[in-house]
Design a protein around this motif. Structure first.
Motif, PDB file in Angstrom:
ATOM      1  N   CYS A  13      45.661 -28.721 -20.628  1.00  6.62           N
ATOM      2  CA  CYS A  13      44.973 -28.877 -19.343  1.00  6.62           C
ATOM      3  C   CYS A  13      44.895 -30.366 -19.001  1.00  6.62           C
ATOM      4  N   CYS A  41      38.808 -32.566 -22.550  1.00  7.25           N
ATOM      5  CA  CYS A  41      39.163 -31.433 -23.421  1.00  7.25           C
ATOM      6  C   CYS A  41      39.763 -31.987 -24.715  1.00  7.25           C
ATOM      7  N   CYS A  88      43.027 -30.113 -26.131  1.00 11.31           N
ATOM      8  CA  CYS A  88      44.299 -30.449 -25.477  1.00 11.31           C
ATOM      9  C   CYS A  88      44.695 -31.902 -25.756  1.00 11.31           C
ATOM     10  N   CYS A 143      42.434 -24.734 -26.117  1.00 16.45           N
ATOM     11  CA  CYS A 143      41.911 -25.411 -24.916  1.00 16.45           C
ATOM     12  C   CYS A 143      40.474 -24.979 -24.619  1.00 16.45           C
ATOM     13  N   GLN A 144      39.624 -25.978 -24.375  1.00 13.73           N
ATOM     14  CA  GLN A 144      38.195 -25.692 -24.192  1.00 13.73           C
ATOM     15  C   GLN A 144      37.828 -25.420 -22.738  1.00 13.73           C
ATOM     16  N   THR A 145      38.710 -25.780 -21.789  1.00 18.70           N
ATOM     17  CA  THR A 145      38.347 -25.613 -20.376  1.00 18.70           C
ATOM     18  C   THR A 145      38.909 -24.326 -19.776  1.00 18.70           C
TER      19      THR A 145
END
Ligand SMILES: [Zn+2]
Ligand SMILES: [Zn+2]
Length: 370
Positions: free
Chosen positions: A94, A99, A102, A110-112
């Motif tokens: 992302c 993040c 990423c 990926c955290q978002t």
């Protein structure tokens, strides 16, 4: 150039004329696609269960299980040259600088949730004659793997699952001693749920890691999948003839379960039979709209007293692609006449829509691009 695309509005899948991409930045590589595997994800996208085209495009070019040949490289690319075979990654990081996953090249975590995926989410896929990609997402494959390297991406699902399991089991230092470093599964049993490509490739991976491996799948033996399971030294058990209670008697101790079958009720019931310190890994997910009537208290009852772990895993990071290519080489050496049998049929681009819209029998179907 020709490409195979799905039109979300009409659910149509057809061969389209798409502009041939060109290298625009020094770190880019131009690829000629050789073959692309078809899987349940592609069929879900065609049925509009998920997936989305890039912004400003009416269609999404499908395909994420690719094998390609390098035709040209940008000035900054040093590790690839024309003629090399490569397998591309699917998920792209992302754009959010906060993040950390990423930023650390672990876009599979990926955290978002704003990552993109080739052929799935907001990026065109690989069912096209040519693609341009950043060199850092391309993994070289040896020429000896030309006939089977299209299986790399589905194998990465099992590679990531195994990697997660081994990281969790570092909590058991006596099991991860020097004696077991080359065969971390020695003395342990793994049950693979499902005998599709992801299940069978997972079974191969568990066998070479030393696990006593069982594949539990619907169809009665004999059948082609059961034959492959037996030939690699694992045990095939049909859920039609062996109910779960009998499965647990046959396996004795279920240390690891690798779920790759899209049949949540059965999977959840098996959680109740997991061994002490066992791990259950979900790779296919469950359908939230389908109530199962499962006793959740019974399912989770053993979790605490038996130190069990249940995890989900999706997609795969760069290191996982490298290990998948390496292990395909091991499979090829160990089972030269079995591994190619995972590919049931190769289809020309003109026939891709049939393979994408229906579910033909067999194991892995592949679309030949060049
Ligand atoms: Zn796939
Ligand atoms: Zn991210």
């Amino acid at each position: 150039m020709k490409a195979i695309a799905v039109f979300p509005g009409t659910k149509e899948v057809q061969v389209v004329e798409h502009p041939e991409p060109q290298i625009e930045r020094p770190e880019q590589v131009k690829l000629r696609l050789l073959e692309v595997g078809v899987c349940g994800t592609d069929r879900h996208i065609c049925a509009q269960a998920f997936g989305s085209p890039p912004a400003h495009s009416d269609y999404l070019i499908l395909g994420h299980e690719a094998l390609a040949e390098v035709v040209a490289v940008g000035d900054a690319v040093t590790h690839l040259q024309p003629g090399d075979l490569v397998v591309p990654e699917v998920r792209r990081p992302c754009a959010d600088p906060s993040c950390r996953a990423c930023q650390a090249e672990h876009q599979d975590f990926c955290q978002t949730g704003t990552y993109t995926e080739r052929g799935i989410k907001e990026l065109h896929g690989y069912m096209a004659e040519y693609v341009v990609d950043d060199a850092r997402f391309l993994h070289p494959a040896p020429k000896e793997l030309r006939q089977v390297a299209v299986l790399t991406e589905p194998l990465t699902i099992a590679e990531k699952a195994l990697d997660q399991a081994l990281q969790i089991q570092r909590r058991l230092p006596w099991q991860t001693s020097a004696a077991t470093s080359t065969e971390p599964g020695r003395g342990l049993s793994a049950v693979v749920l499902g005998a599709g490509p992801i299940g069978l490739l997972g079974a191969m991976l568990f066998v070479i890691q030393g696990f006593d491996t069982y594949v539990y799948s619907r169809a009665q033996a004999p059948n082609e999948k059961a034959d492959i399971v037996t030939a690699i030294g694992a045990t095939y058990i049909s859920s039609e003839t062996t109910p779960i209670e009998e499965l647990t008697q046959q396996v004795k101790q279920i240390d690891l379960v690798y779920e790759a079958m899209d049949a949540a009720p059965m999977a959840i019931e098996i959680i109740q039979h997991l061994n002490r310190n066992g791990i259950f890994i979900f790779t296919s997910g469950t359908n939230p709209r389908q109530p199962y009537g499962i006793d959740s208290a019974a399912t989770l009852h053993n979790l605490t007293p038996l130190n069990q772990v249940i995890i989900g895993t999706v997609n795969a990071g760069p290191a996982t692609f490298t290990s998948a290519i390496e292990h395909l080489g091991v499979f090829q050496q160990r089972w030269p006449s079995i591994l190619p049998n995972l590919i049931t049929e190769r289809h020309p681009m003109q026939r891709a829509s049939e393979v994408l819209l229906k579910k033909p029998g067999g194991i892995k179907h592949v679309v030949t691009i060049a």
